[in-house]
Design an enzyme around this catalytic site. Structure first.
Site, PDB file in Angstrom:
ATOM      1  N   LYS A 173      17.638 -82.780  21.094  1.00  0.00           N
ATOM      2  CA  LYS A 173      17.215 -81.494  20.520  1.00  0.00           C
ATOM      3  C   LYS A 173      17.987 -81.237  19.238  1.00  0.00           C
ATOM      4  O   LYS A 173      19.191 -80.971  19.262  1.00  0.00           O
ATOM      5  CB  LYS A 173      17.482 -80.337  21.478  1.00  0.00           C
ATOM      6  CG  LYS A 173      16.767 -79.065  21.006  1.00  0.00           C
ATOM      7  CD  LYS A 173      17.226 -77.811  21.709  1.00  0.00           C
ATOM      8  CE  LYS A 173      18.424 -77.176  21.059  1.00  0.00           C
ATOM      9  NZ  LYS A 173      18.229 -76.788  19.643  1.00  0.00           N
ATOM     10  N   CYS A 282      32.716 -80.188  10.679  1.00  0.00           N
ATOM     11  CA  CYS A 282      33.547 -79.973  11.869  1.00  0.00           C
ATOM     12  C   CYS A 282      35.007 -80.302  11.588  1.00  0.00           C
ATOM     13  O   CYS A 282      35.905 -79.681  12.126  1.00  0.00           O
ATOM     14  CB  CYS A 282      33.022 -80.781  13.038  1.00  0.00           C
ATOM     15  SG  CYS A 282      32.708 -82.487  12.621  1.00  0.00           S
ATOM     16  N   GLU A 382      37.312 -70.980  13.617  1.00  0.00           N
ATOM     17  CA  GLU A 382      36.480 -71.837  12.783  1.00  0.00           C
ATOM     18  C   GLU A 382      35.455 -70.970  12.059  1.00  0.00           C
ATOM     19  O   GLU A 382      34.708 -70.228  12.680  1.00  0.00           O
ATOM     20  CB  GLU A 382      35.768 -72.880  13.648  1.00  0.00           C
ATOM     21  CG  GLU A 382      34.960 -73.861  12.823  1.00  0.00           C
ATOM     22  CD  GLU A 382      34.349 -74.982  13.644  1.00  0.00           C
ATOM     23  OE1 GLU A 382      33.668 -74.698  14.649  1.00  0.00           O
ATOM     24  OE2 GLU A 382      34.545 -76.145  13.269  1.00  0.00           O
TER      25      GLU A 382
HETATM   26  P1  NAI Z   1      25.731 -73.642  18.365  1.00  0.00           P
HETATM   27  O1  NAI Z   1      26.828 -74.339  19.079  1.00  0.00           O
HETATM   28  O2  NAI Z   1      25.140 -72.423  18.979  1.00  0.00           O
HETATM   29  O3  NAI Z   1      24.505 -74.678  18.107  1.00  0.00           O
HETATM   30  C1  NAI Z   1      24.604 -76.080  18.164  1.00  0.00           C
HETATM   31  C2  NAI Z   1      23.446 -76.639  18.980  1.00  0.00           C
HETATM   32  O4  NAI Z   1      23.533 -76.145  20.319  1.00  0.00           O
HETATM   33  C3  NAI Z   1      22.056 -76.222  18.480  1.00  0.00           C
HETATM   34  O5  NAI Z   1      21.169 -77.300  18.673  1.00  0.00           O
HETATM   35  C4  NAI Z   1      21.695 -75.066  19.410  1.00  0.00           C
HETATM   36  O6  NAI Z   1      20.319 -74.861  19.548  1.00  0.00           O
HETATM   37  C5  NAI Z   1      22.302 -75.535  20.713  1.00  0.00           C
HETATM   38  N1  NAI Z   1      22.598 -74.472  21.684  1.00  0.00           N
HETATM   39  C6  NAI Z   1      22.917 -73.171  21.432  1.00  0.00           C
HETATM   40  N2  NAI Z   1      23.113 -72.516  22.587  1.00  0.00           N
HETATM   41  C7  NAI Z   1      22.911 -73.401  23.596  1.00  0.00           C
HETATM   42  C8  NAI Z   1      22.986 -73.315  25.022  1.00  0.00           C
HETATM   43  N3  NAI Z   1      23.279 -72.178  25.638  1.00  0.00           N
HETATM   44  N4  NAI Z   1      22.736 -74.441  25.732  1.00  0.00           N
HETATM   45  C9  NAI Z   1      22.456 -75.605  25.126  1.00  0.00           C
HETATM   46  N5  NAI Z   1      22.356 -75.734  23.794  1.00  0.00           N
HETATM   47  C10 NAI Z   1      22.596 -74.652  23.025  1.00  0.00           C
HETATM   48  O7  NAI Z   1      26.254 -73.331  16.890  1.00  0.00           O
HETATM   49  P2  NAI Z   1      25.722 -72.164  15.901  1.00  0.00           P
HETATM   50  O8  NAI Z   1      25.519 -70.898  16.668  1.00  0.00           O
HETATM   51  O9  NAI Z   1      24.594 -72.715  15.128  1.00  0.00           O
HETATM   52  O10 NAI Z   1      26.985 -72.007  14.938  1.00  0.00           O
HETATM   53  C11 NAI Z   1      28.059 -71.142  15.286  1.00  0.00           C
HETATM   54  C12 NAI Z   1      29.387 -71.815  14.988  1.00  0.00           C
HETATM   55  O11 NAI Z   1      29.551 -72.981  15.768  1.00  0.00           O
HETATM   56  C13 NAI Z   1      29.566 -72.303  13.564  1.00  0.00           C
HETATM   57  O12 NAI Z   1      29.912 -71.294  12.698  1.00  0.00           O
HETATM   58  C14 NAI Z   1      30.655 -73.322  13.749  1.00  0.00           C
HETATM   59  O13 NAI Z   1      31.903 -72.695  13.805  1.00  0.00           O
HETATM   60  C15 NAI Z   1      30.350 -73.928  15.095  1.00  0.00           C
HETATM   61  N6  NAI Z   1      29.630 -75.201  14.908  1.00  0.00           N
HETATM   62  C16 NAI Z   1      30.335 -76.371  14.963  1.00  0.00           C
HETATM   63  C17 NAI Z   1      29.709 -77.563  14.706  1.00  0.00           C
HETATM   64  C18 NAI Z   1      30.447 -78.857  14.740  1.00  0.00           C
HETATM   65  O14 NAI Z   1      30.065 -79.788  14.067  1.00  0.00           O
HETATM   66  N7  NAI Z   1      31.461 -79.001  15.542  1.00  0.00           N
HETATM   67  C19 NAI Z   1      28.293 -77.622  14.329  1.00  0.00           C
HETATM   68  C20 NAI Z   1      27.624 -76.342  14.358  1.00  0.00           C
HETATM   69  C21 NAI Z   1      28.299 -75.193  14.617  1.00  0.00           C
END
Ligand code: NAI
Ligand code: MG
Length: 486
Positions: A173, A282, A382
Protein backbone atom coordinates in the site's frame (compact mmCIF):
# COMPACT_ATOMS: atom_id res chain seq x y z
CA UNK A 1 -7.03 14.38 -14.66
CA UNK A 2 -6.19 10.68 -14.78
CA UNK A 3 -8.23 7.94 -13.21
CA UNK A 4 -6.11 5.14 -11.75
CA UNK A 5 -7.18 1.65 -10.74
CA UNK A 6 -5.52 -0.73 -8.25
CA UNK A 7 -3.60 -3.83 -9.24
CA UNK A 8 -5.05 -6.94 -7.61
CA UNK A 9 -4.45 -10.52 -8.73
CA UNK A 10 -3.05 -9.33 -12.06
CA UNK A 11 -6.08 -7.20 -12.83
CA UNK A 12 -6.95 -3.53 -12.66
CA UNK A 13 -9.66 -2.97 -10.12
CA UNK A 14 -11.70 -0.15 -8.61
CA UNK A 15 -12.52 -0.24 -4.89
CA UNK A 16 -15.43 -2.59 -4.12
CA UNK A 17 -17.23 0.47 -2.71
CA UNK A 18 -16.62 2.38 -5.93
CA UNK A 19 -15.13 5.22 -3.91
CA UNK A 20 -12.08 7.14 -5.06
CA UNK A 21 -9.89 9.90 -3.65
CA UNK A 22 -7.99 12.77 -5.23
CA UNK A 23 -4.25 12.74 -5.62
CA UNK A 24 -2.71 16.20 -5.45
CA UNK A 25 0.12 18.04 -7.13
CA UNK A 26 1.73 19.73 -4.11
CA UNK A 27 3.38 22.44 -6.23
CA UNK A 28 -0.03 23.78 -7.32
CA UNK A 29 -2.44 22.47 -4.69
CA UNK A 30 -4.55 21.02 -7.51
CA UNK A 31 -5.80 17.47 -7.97
CA UNK A 32 -3.90 15.59 -10.68
CA UNK A 33 -5.53 12.14 -10.55
CA UNK A 34 -7.93 9.92 -8.67
CA UNK A 35 -7.22 6.50 -7.17
CA UNK A 36 -9.44 3.84 -5.60
CA UNK A 37 -10.23 4.31 -1.92
CA UNK A 38 -9.68 0.72 -0.80
CA UNK A 39 -11.20 -0.76 2.34
CA UNK A 40 -11.26 -4.13 4.11
CA UNK A 41 -12.98 -6.11 1.28
CA UNK A 42 -10.38 -4.95 -1.25
CA UNK A 43 -7.56 -5.74 1.14
CA UNK A 44 -9.03 -9.17 1.72
CA UNK A 45 -9.21 -9.85 -2.01
CA UNK A 46 -5.60 -8.79 -2.49
CA UNK A 47 -4.31 -10.82 0.45
CA UNK A 48 -6.16 -13.93 -0.76
CA UNK A 49 -4.64 -13.43 -4.21
CA UNK A 50 -1.19 -13.13 -2.67
CA UNK A 51 -1.77 -16.26 -0.58
CA UNK A 52 -2.92 -18.25 -3.59
CA UNK A 53 -0.03 -17.01 -5.72
CA UNK A 54 2.41 -18.01 -2.99
CA UNK A 55 1.01 -21.49 -2.36
CA UNK A 56 0.28 -22.35 -5.95
CA UNK A 57 3.49 -21.35 -7.59
CA UNK A 58 5.72 -18.51 -6.48
CA UNK A 59 7.18 -20.44 -3.56
CA UNK A 60 8.44 -23.05 -6.03
CA UNK A 61 9.73 -20.68 -8.69
CA UNK A 62 13.50 -21.06 -8.93
CA UNK A 63 15.80 -18.43 -7.53
CA UNK A 64 17.19 -17.90 -11.03
CA UNK A 65 13.75 -17.07 -12.36
CA UNK A 66 12.96 -14.77 -9.44
CA UNK A 67 16.25 -13.04 -10.16
CA UNK A 68 15.36 -12.64 -13.82
CA UNK A 69 12.01 -11.08 -12.90
CA UNK A 70 13.85 -8.52 -10.78
CA UNK A 71 16.36 -7.81 -13.56
CA UNK A 72 13.46 -7.20 -15.96
CA UNK A 73 11.90 -4.82 -13.46
CA UNK A 74 15.19 -2.94 -13.25
CA UNK A 75 15.47 -2.74 -17.02
CA UNK A 76 11.90 -1.48 -17.30
CA UNK A 77 12.53 1.21 -14.69
CA UNK A 78 15.61 2.36 -16.58
CA UNK A 79 13.63 2.48 -19.85
CA UNK A 80 10.82 4.47 -18.26
CA UNK A 81 13.16 6.53 -16.05
CA UNK A 82 12.28 9.92 -17.49
CA UNK A 83 8.52 9.39 -17.29
CA UNK A 84 8.72 7.94 -13.77
CA UNK A 85 10.95 10.75 -12.50
CA UNK A 86 8.64 13.44 -13.88
CA UNK A 87 5.59 11.79 -12.36
CA UNK A 88 7.40 11.40 -9.04
CA UNK A 89 8.19 15.11 -9.02
CA UNK A 90 4.64 16.08 -9.97
CA UNK A 91 3.14 13.94 -7.23
CA UNK A 92 5.67 14.37 -4.39
CA UNK A 93 6.99 17.87 -5.10
CA UNK A 94 10.69 17.03 -4.98
CA UNK A 95 13.09 18.59 -7.53
CA UNK A 96 13.39 16.56 -10.73
CA UNK A 97 17.08 15.92 -10.25
CA UNK A 98 16.26 14.22 -6.93
CA UNK A 99 13.54 12.11 -8.58
CA UNK A 100 16.08 11.08 -11.20
CA UNK A 101 18.45 9.91 -8.48
CA UNK A 102 15.58 8.05 -6.80
CA UNK A 103 14.54 6.28 -10.00
CA UNK A 104 18.12 5.22 -10.63
CA UNK A 105 18.26 3.87 -7.07
CA UNK A 106 15.01 1.98 -7.72
CA UNK A 107 16.58 0.19 -10.69
CA UNK A 108 19.76 -0.49 -8.70
CA UNK A 109 17.68 -1.97 -5.88
CA UNK A 110 15.92 -4.39 -8.25
CA UNK A 111 19.29 -5.32 -9.80
CA UNK A 112 20.88 -5.95 -6.41
CA UNK A 113 18.11 -8.24 -5.20
CA UNK A 114 17.93 -9.92 -8.62
CA UNK A 115 21.55 -10.88 -8.10
CA UNK A 116 21.07 -11.82 -4.47
CA UNK A 117 18.21 -14.23 -5.24
CA UNK A 118 20.66 -16.94 -6.37
CA UNK A 119 23.04 -16.33 -3.47
CA UNK A 120 20.63 -16.96 -0.60
CA UNK A 121 21.45 -20.29 0.96
CA UNK A 122 21.27 -22.34 4.10
CA UNK A 123 23.94 -23.85 6.33
CA UNK A 124 25.23 -27.24 7.42
CA UNK A 125 25.97 -27.68 11.13
CA UNK A 126 28.54 -29.96 12.76
CA UNK A 127 26.30 -31.75 15.26
CA UNK A 128 27.84 -34.29 17.67
CA UNK A 129 26.02 -37.25 16.19
CA UNK A 130 25.90 -39.47 13.13
CA UNK A 131 23.59 -37.08 11.34
CA UNK A 132 23.40 -34.26 8.89
CA UNK A 133 22.02 -31.07 10.34
CA UNK A 134 20.80 -28.35 8.04
CA UNK A 135 19.42 -24.85 8.40
CA UNK A 136 17.23 -24.09 5.39
CA UNK A 137 16.06 -20.61 4.52
CA UNK A 138 12.45 -20.48 3.35
CA UNK A 139 10.23 -17.58 2.32
CA UNK A 140 7.92 -16.31 5.07
CA UNK A 141 4.91 -16.27 2.75
CA UNK A 142 2.61 -13.29 2.24
CA UNK A 143 3.99 -9.86 3.08
CA UNK A 144 1.96 -6.73 3.82
CA UNK A 145 4.00 -3.66 2.96
CA UNK A 146 2.96 -0.15 3.96
CA UNK A 147 5.07 2.73 2.73
CA UNK A 148 5.29 6.54 3.09
CA UNK A 149 5.26 9.45 0.69
CA UNK A 150 8.75 10.89 0.93
CA UNK A 151 10.44 8.50 -1.53
CA UNK A 152 7.36 6.89 -3.08
CA UNK A 153 8.83 4.60 -5.74
CA UNK A 154 12.10 4.02 -3.91
CA UNK A 155 10.33 2.87 -0.74
CA UNK A 156 8.25 0.54 -2.92
CA UNK A 157 11.43 -0.94 -4.39
CA UNK A 158 13.02 -1.32 -0.94
CA UNK A 159 9.98 -3.43 -0.02
CA UNK A 160 9.10 -5.34 -3.21
CA UNK A 161 12.65 -6.28 -4.24
CA UNK A 162 13.71 -8.21 -1.10
CA UNK A 163 10.27 -9.85 -0.84
CA UNK A 164 10.47 -11.25 -4.40
CA UNK A 165 14.14 -12.11 -3.92
CA UNK A 166 13.22 -14.22 -0.88
CA UNK A 167 10.27 -15.90 -2.61
CA UNK A 168 7.45 -14.06 -0.83
CA UNK A 169 4.37 -12.55 -2.41
CA UNK A 170 3.13 -9.14 -1.37
CA UNK A 171 0.30 -6.69 -0.96
CA UNK A 172 1.78 -3.21 -0.95
CA UNK A 173 0.00 0.00 0.00
CA UNK A 174 1.61 3.24 -1.12
CA UNK A 175 0.86 6.37 0.90
CA UNK A 176 -2.45 8.02 -0.04
CA UNK A 177 -0.55 11.18 -1.02
CA UNK A 178 1.74 9.47 -3.56
CA UNK A 179 0.43 6.29 -5.19
CA UNK A 180 1.09 7.22 -8.82
CA UNK A 181 4.60 6.05 -9.70
CA UNK A 182 4.01 2.60 -8.20
CA UNK A 183 0.74 2.29 -10.14
CA UNK A 184 2.63 3.26 -13.33
CA UNK A 185 5.24 0.61 -12.63
CA UNK A 186 2.53 -1.96 -11.95
CA UNK A 187 1.49 -1.63 -15.61
CA UNK A 188 4.74 -3.43 -16.43
CA UNK A 189 4.52 -6.23 -13.86
CA UNK A 190 3.01 -8.78 -16.22
CA UNK A 191 5.50 -8.04 -19.00
CA UNK A 192 8.32 -8.44 -16.46
CA UNK A 193 7.08 -11.97 -15.75
CA UNK A 194 5.50 -11.37 -12.35
CA UNK A 195 2.72 -13.98 -12.09
CA UNK A 196 -0.81 -12.91 -11.13
CA UNK A 197 -1.19 -12.22 -7.43
CA UNK A 198 2.54 -12.10 -6.64
CA UNK A 199 2.60 -8.31 -6.28
CA UNK A 200 -0.69 -6.55 -5.50
CA UNK A 201 -1.02 -2.78 -5.13
CA UNK A 202 -3.79 -1.40 -2.90
CA UNK A 203 -4.44 2.33 -2.80
CA UNK A 204 -6.13 4.05 0.11
CA UNK A 205 -5.86 5.62 3.52
CA UNK A 206 -4.17 4.38 6.66
CA UNK A 207 -7.20 3.68 8.82
CA UNK A 208 -9.38 2.14 6.12
CA UNK A 209 -6.83 0.25 3.98
CA UNK A 210 -3.56 0.13 5.96
CA UNK A 211 -5.05 -1.08 9.24
CA UNK A 212 -6.96 -4.09 7.81
CA UNK A 213 -3.87 -5.01 5.79
CA UNK A 214 -1.63 -4.99 8.87
CA UNK A 215 -4.17 -7.05 10.79
CA UNK A 216 -5.13 -9.61 8.11
CA UNK A 217 -4.75 -13.14 9.48
CA UNK A 218 -3.43 -14.48 6.16
CA UNK A 219 -0.48 -12.07 6.23
CA UNK A 220 2.77 -13.58 7.55
CA UNK A 221 4.91 -10.48 7.70
CA UNK A 222 4.34 -6.74 7.90
CA UNK A 223 6.95 -4.26 6.71
CA UNK A 224 6.20 -0.64 7.55
CA UNK A 225 7.89 2.71 7.03
CA UNK A 226 6.34 5.83 8.53
CA UNK A 227 5.54 7.46 11.85
CA UNK A 228 6.26 5.96 15.29
CA UNK A 229 2.60 6.22 16.19
CA UNK A 230 1.48 4.10 13.23
CA UNK A 231 4.48 1.79 13.70
CA UNK A 232 3.18 0.93 17.15
CA UNK A 233 -0.33 0.37 15.80
CA UNK A 234 1.04 -1.93 13.10
CA UNK A 235 2.93 -3.91 15.71
CA UNK A 236 -0.18 -4.25 17.87
CA UNK A 237 -2.23 -5.39 14.85
CA UNK A 238 0.48 -7.92 13.95
CA UNK A 239 0.53 -9.33 17.48
CA UNK A 240 -2.83 -11.08 17.09
CA UNK A 241 -1.45 -13.70 14.69
CA UNK A 242 2.22 -13.13 15.59
CA UNK A 243 3.26 -11.83 12.21
CA UNK A 244 6.90 -11.00 11.77
CA UNK A 245 7.36 -7.23 11.82
CA UNK A 246 9.92 -4.81 10.48
CA UNK A 247 9.57 -1.09 11.12
CA UNK A 248 11.46 1.97 9.92
CA UNK A 249 10.24 4.96 11.89
CA UNK A 250 12.38 7.98 11.27
CA UNK A 251 14.26 10.02 13.82
CA UNK A 252 15.82 13.19 15.11
CA UNK A 253 19.30 12.47 13.89
CA UNK A 254 22.31 14.46 15.14
CA UNK A 255 24.75 15.91 12.61
CA UNK A 256 27.83 16.68 14.71
CA UNK A 257 30.51 19.19 13.72
CA UNK A 258 33.80 19.42 15.60
CA UNK A 259 35.88 22.57 15.26
CA UNK A 260 38.57 20.68 13.33
CA UNK A 261 36.18 19.63 10.53
CA UNK A 262 36.78 20.89 6.99
CA UNK A 263 34.81 24.10 7.22
CA UNK A 264 33.36 24.36 3.72
CA UNK A 265 32.41 20.68 3.73
CA UNK A 266 30.79 21.14 7.13
CA UNK A 267 28.56 24.01 5.99
CA UNK A 268 27.42 22.12 2.92
CA UNK A 269 26.98 18.88 4.84
CA UNK A 270 24.82 20.47 7.51
CA UNK A 271 22.48 22.03 4.92
CA UNK A 272 22.36 18.92 2.75
CA UNK A 273 21.71 16.75 5.80
CA UNK A 274 18.39 18.40 6.59
CA UNK A 275 17.24 20.34 3.51
CA UNK A 276 17.51 17.64 0.84
CA UNK A 277 14.09 16.35 -0.24
CA UNK A 278 12.49 19.33 1.60
CA UNK A 279 13.65 17.76 4.85
CA UNK A 280 11.19 14.91 4.34
CA UNK A 281 13.85 12.34 5.08
CA UNK A 282 13.71 9.73 7.82
CA UNK A 283 17.45 10.15 8.43
CA UNK A 284 17.37 13.97 8.25
CA UNK A 285 20.16 15.57 10.26
CA UNK A 286 17.66 17.87 11.95
CA UNK A 287 19.82 18.45 15.04
CA UNK A 288 23.01 20.21 14.01
CA UNK A 289 25.48 20.06 16.90
CA UNK A 290 28.34 22.55 16.48
CA UNK A 291 31.44 22.92 18.66
CA UNK A 292 31.66 26.41 20.15
CA UNK A 293 34.89 27.64 18.47
CA UNK A 294 33.18 27.46 15.03
CA UNK A 295 29.58 27.94 16.19
CA UNK A 296 29.09 31.58 15.13
CA UNK A 297 31.12 31.31 11.93
CA UNK A 298 29.30 28.17 10.81
CA UNK A 299 25.89 29.59 11.63
CA UNK A 300 26.65 32.72 9.56
CA UNK A 301 27.86 30.63 6.64
CA UNK A 302 24.76 28.41 6.77
CA UNK A 303 22.44 31.43 6.89
CA UNK A 304 24.18 32.92 3.87
CA UNK A 305 23.65 29.76 1.83
CA UNK A 306 20.17 28.90 3.15
CA UNK A 307 18.87 32.30 2.05
CA UNK A 308 19.77 31.43 -1.52
CA UNK A 309 17.94 28.10 -1.66
CA UNK A 310 15.56 28.49 -4.58
CA UNK A 311 12.04 27.30 -3.90
CA UNK A 312 9.76 26.36 -6.78
CA UNK A 313 8.16 23.69 -8.86
CA UNK A 314 10.28 20.56 -8.95
CA UNK A 315 10.10 20.59 -12.74
CA UNK A 316 11.96 23.93 -12.92
CA UNK A 317 15.67 23.07 -13.26
CA UNK A 318 16.56 26.11 -11.10
CA UNK A 319 14.60 24.74 -8.14
CA UNK A 320 16.64 23.54 -5.17
CA UNK A 321 13.67 22.83 -2.89
CA UNK A 322 10.13 21.86 -3.85
CA UNK A 323 6.92 22.04 -1.83
CA UNK A 324 6.30 19.59 1.01
CA UNK A 325 4.01 16.73 0.10
CA UNK A 326 0.62 17.87 1.38
CA UNK A 327 -1.36 20.63 3.00
CA UNK A 328 -1.37 18.63 6.23
CA UNK A 329 2.41 18.32 6.16
CA UNK A 330 2.79 22.03 5.40
CA UNK A 331 0.62 22.86 8.39
CA UNK A 332 2.61 20.49 10.57
CA UNK A 333 5.85 22.21 9.58
CA UNK A 334 4.28 25.64 10.18
CA UNK A 335 3.19 24.53 13.64
CA UNK A 336 6.76 23.58 14.49
CA UNK A 337 8.05 26.84 13.01
CA UNK A 338 5.79 28.69 15.48
CA UNK A 339 6.86 26.48 18.38
CA UNK A 340 10.50 27.06 17.41
CA UNK A 341 10.09 30.82 17.49
CA UNK A 342 9.08 30.55 21.14
CA UNK A 343 11.75 28.02 22.06
CA UNK A 344 14.80 29.36 20.25
CA UNK A 345 16.14 32.08 17.92
CA UNK A 346 15.32 32.18 14.20
CA UNK A 347 18.34 32.57 11.94
CA UNK A 348 16.53 32.24 8.64
CA UNK A 349 13.04 31.30 7.42
CA UNK A 350 10.33 30.56 9.94
CA UNK A 351 7.20 30.63 7.80
CA UNK A 352 5.90 30.35 4.27
CA UNK A 353 7.72 32.11 1.42
CA UNK A 354 6.37 35.58 0.49
CA UNK A 355 6.67 35.02 -3.29
CA UNK A 356 3.11 35.29 -4.72
CA UNK A 357 3.93 32.53 -7.23
CA UNK A 358 4.36 30.07 -4.35
CA UNK A 359 1.11 30.69 -2.51
CA UNK A 360 -0.98 27.91 -4.02
CA UNK A 361 1.53 25.14 -3.51
CA UNK A 362 2.57 23.66 -0.15
CA UNK A 363 5.78 25.65 0.20
CA UNK A 364 7.56 26.35 3.47
CA UNK A 365 10.77 28.26 3.97
CA UNK A 366 13.98 26.44 4.78
CA UNK A 367 14.32 27.34 8.43
CA UNK A 368 17.25 27.47 10.82
CA UNK A 369 16.74 27.84 14.56
CA UNK A 370 19.83 28.38 16.74
CA UNK A 371 20.72 28.32 20.41
CA UNK A 372 18.24 25.46 20.61
CA UNK A 373 18.14 23.50 23.86
CA UNK A 374 18.18 19.76 23.29
CA UNK A 375 15.12 19.58 25.55
CA UNK A 376 13.08 21.84 23.22
CA UNK A 377 10.20 20.32 21.30
CA UNK A 378 11.88 21.22 17.99
CA UNK A 379 14.93 19.22 19.12
CA UNK A 380 12.96 16.20 20.29
CA UNK A 381 10.12 15.67 17.82
CA UNK A 382 10.41 14.64 14.20
CA UNK A 383 9.20 17.55 12.05
CA UNK A 384 9.81 16.01 8.62
CA UNK A 385 10.30 19.31 6.86
CA UNK A 386 13.13 21.77 6.15
CA UNK A 387 13.71 22.82 9.75
CA UNK A 388 17.16 22.73 11.35
CA UNK A 389 17.89 23.07 15.06
CA UNK A 390 21.43 24.26 15.79
CA UNK A 391 22.77 23.28 19.20
CA UNK A 392 26.18 24.31 20.58
CA UNK A 393 28.53 22.00 22.49
CA UNK A 394 31.90 22.28 24.23
CA UNK A 395 33.61 18.91 24.02
CA UNK A 396 33.38 15.34 22.85
CA UNK A 397 31.61 14.14 25.97
CA UNK A 398 28.93 16.79 25.68
CA UNK A 399 28.45 16.12 21.95
CA UNK A 400 27.93 12.44 22.67
CA UNK A 401 25.55 13.07 25.53
CA UNK A 402 23.40 15.47 23.45
CA UNK A 403 23.51 13.23 20.37
CA UNK A 404 22.24 10.20 22.27
CA UNK A 405 19.70 12.13 24.35
CA UNK A 406 16.73 11.33 22.09
CA UNK A 407 14.17 8.55 21.94
CA UNK A 408 15.24 7.92 18.33
CA UNK A 409 18.28 6.18 16.89
CA UNK A 410 18.12 6.01 13.13
CA UNK A 411 21.19 7.92 11.98
CA UNK A 412 24.02 10.20 13.06
CA UNK A 413 26.96 11.91 11.41
CA UNK A 414 30.31 13.12 12.75
CA UNK A 415 32.56 15.65 11.04
CA UNK A 416 36.19 15.89 12.10
CA UNK A 417 39.69 15.55 10.68
CA UNK A 418 40.74 13.67 13.81
CA UNK A 419 40.20 10.00 13.03
CA UNK A 420 40.63 8.94 16.68
CA UNK A 421 37.92 11.29 17.88
CA UNK A 422 35.61 10.41 14.99
CA UNK A 423 35.94 6.70 15.65
CA UNK A 424 35.43 7.11 19.40
CA UNK A 425 32.15 8.83 18.52
CA UNK A 426 31.21 6.12 16.00
CA UNK A 427 31.55 3.48 18.72
CA UNK A 428 29.37 5.32 21.22
CA UNK A 429 26.62 6.81 19.03
CA UNK A 430 23.30 5.00 19.43
CA UNK A 431 22.21 4.90 15.82
CA UNK A 432 21.74 2.27 13.13
CA UNK A 433 23.57 4.34 10.52
CA UNK A 434 26.61 6.50 11.28
CA UNK A 435 28.32 8.63 8.66
CA UNK A 436 31.76 10.18 9.04
CA UNK A 437 32.37 13.40 7.10
CA UNK A 438 29.15 13.01 5.11
CA UNK A 439 25.44 12.67 5.72
CA UNK A 440 22.77 10.81 3.73
CA UNK A 441 24.53 8.63 1.17
CA UNK A 442 22.60 5.36 1.10
CA UNK A 443 23.62 2.19 -0.65
CA UNK A 444 21.55 -0.88 -1.40
CA UNK A 445 24.55 -2.99 -0.31
CA UNK A 446 24.54 -1.56 3.24
CA UNK A 447 22.10 -2.14 6.14
CA UNK A 448 19.46 0.49 6.88
CA UNK A 449 17.43 0.68 10.06
CA UNK A 450 17.17 2.12 13.51
CA UNK A 451 18.20 1.71 17.13
CA UNK A 452 15.77 2.60 19.92
CA UNK A 453 12.40 3.97 18.76
CA UNK A 454 13.54 4.32 15.15
CA UNK A 455 12.47 0.81 14.41
CA UNK A 456 12.97 -2.91 14.26
CA UNK A 457 14.88 -4.87 11.66
CA UNK A 458 17.12 -3.79 8.77
CA UNK A 459 16.39 -3.08 5.14
CA UNK A 460 18.77 -3.34 2.18
CA UNK A 461 21.68 -5.69 1.64
CA UNK A 462 21.38 -9.32 2.69
CA UNK A 463 19.77 -8.07 5.92
CA UNK A 464 16.81 -6.84 3.87
CA UNK A 465 16.21 -10.27 2.35
CA UNK A 466 16.60 -11.94 5.76
CA UNK A 467 13.49 -10.08 6.95
CA UNK A 468 11.44 -12.10 4.42
CA UNK A 469 12.94 -15.48 5.26
CA UNK A 470 12.54 -17.95 8.06
CA UNK A 471 14.91 -20.69 9.09
CA UNK A 472 13.99 -24.35 9.14
CA UNK A 473 16.20 -26.76 11.04
CA UNK A 474 16.47 -30.18 9.38
CA UNK A 475 18.03 -33.12 11.18
CA UNK A 476 18.78 -36.20 9.06
CA UNK A 477 19.60 -39.24 11.12
CA UNK A 478 22.23 -41.54 9.58
CA UNK A 479 21.99 -44.32 12.20
CA UNK A 480 19.80 -47.10 10.90
CA UNK A 481 19.49 -48.75 14.36
CA UNK A 482 16.68 -47.84 16.79
CA UNK A 483 17.38 -45.21 19.42
CA UNK A 484 17.45 -47.99 22.01
CA UNK A 485 15.68 -46.10 24.77
CA UNK A 486 12.70 -48.36 25.33
P1 NAI B 1 1.92 7.81 8.61
O1 NAI B 1 2.82 6.97 9.44
O2 NAI B 1 0.53 8.04 9.08
O3 NAI B 1 1.81 7.17 7.12
C1 NAI B 1 2.71 6.25 6.57
C2 NAI B 1 1.93 5.11 5.91
O4 NAI B 1 1.17 4.43 6.90
C3 NAI B 1 0.92 5.57 4.85
O5 NAI B 1 0.89 4.62 3.81
C4 NAI B 1 -0.40 5.56 5.62
O6 NAI B 1 -1.53 5.40 4.81
C5 NAI B 1 -0.21 4.35 6.51
N1 NAI B 1 -1.03 4.34 7.73
C6 NAI B 1 -1.51 5.40 8.43
N2 NAI B 1 -2.23 4.98 9.48
C7 NAI B 1 -2.22 3.62 9.45
C8 NAI B 1 -2.78 2.61 10.29
N3 NAI B 1 -3.51 2.91 11.36
N4 NAI B 1 -2.55 1.31 9.96
C9 NAI B 1 -1.79 0.99 8.90
N5 NAI B 1 -1.26 1.90 8.07
C10 NAI B 1 -1.45 3.21 8.35
O7 NAI B 1 2.67 9.19 8.36
P2 NAI B 1 1.98 10.61 8.01
O8 NAI B 1 0.77 10.82 8.86
O9 NAI B 1 1.84 10.69 6.55
O10 NAI B 1 3.13 11.61 8.48
C11 NAI B 1 3.21 12.05 9.83
C12 NAI B 1 4.65 12.02 10.31
O11 NAI B 1 5.16 10.71 10.29
C13 NAI B 1 5.63 12.81 9.46
O12 NAI B 1 5.59 14.16 9.73
C14 NAI B 1 6.92 12.17 9.86
O13 NAI B 1 7.38 12.70 11.07
C15 NAI B 1 6.56 10.72 10.06
N6 NAI B 1 6.91 9.95 8.85
C16 NAI B 1 8.09 9.26 8.84
C17 NAI B 1 8.49 8.61 7.70
C18 NAI B 1 9.77 7.85 7.64
O14 NAI B 1 10.34 7.71 6.58
N7 NAI B 1 10.24 7.29 8.71
C19 NAI B 1 7.69 8.66 6.47
C20 NAI B 1 6.44 9.37 6.60
C21 NAI B 1 6.10 10.00 7.76
MG1 MG C 1 -0.63 9.62 9.80
Amino acid sequence: MRTYAMYIDGEWAPAASGRTFEVMNPATGEAMATAPDAAAPDVDRAVRAARRAFEEGWRDVTAQERGRVLFRLAETVRKKAKELAELETLNSGKPLVESEYDVNDVATCFEYYGGLATKLHGEVMNVPDNAISLALREPLGVAAQIIPWNYPLLMAAWKIAPALCAGCTTVIKPAEQTPLTLLELAREFEACGIPKGVVNVITGFGESAGAPLAAHPEVDKVAFTGSVEVGKAVMRAAAETLKKVSLELGGKSPNIFFADADFEAAVDGALFGVFINQGEVCSAGSRVLVQRPIYKKMLDAMIEKAKKIKLGSGLDPATKMGPVVSKAQMERVQRYQEIGKKEAKVAVGGGRPADPALQRGYFVEPTIFYDVANTAQIAREEIFGPVMSVIPFDDEAEALRLANDTPYGLAAAVWSRDIFKALRMVKRLQAGIVWVNHMQPTYVEAPWGGYKMSGIGRELGPWGAEEYLQVKQVHINLNEAPIGWY
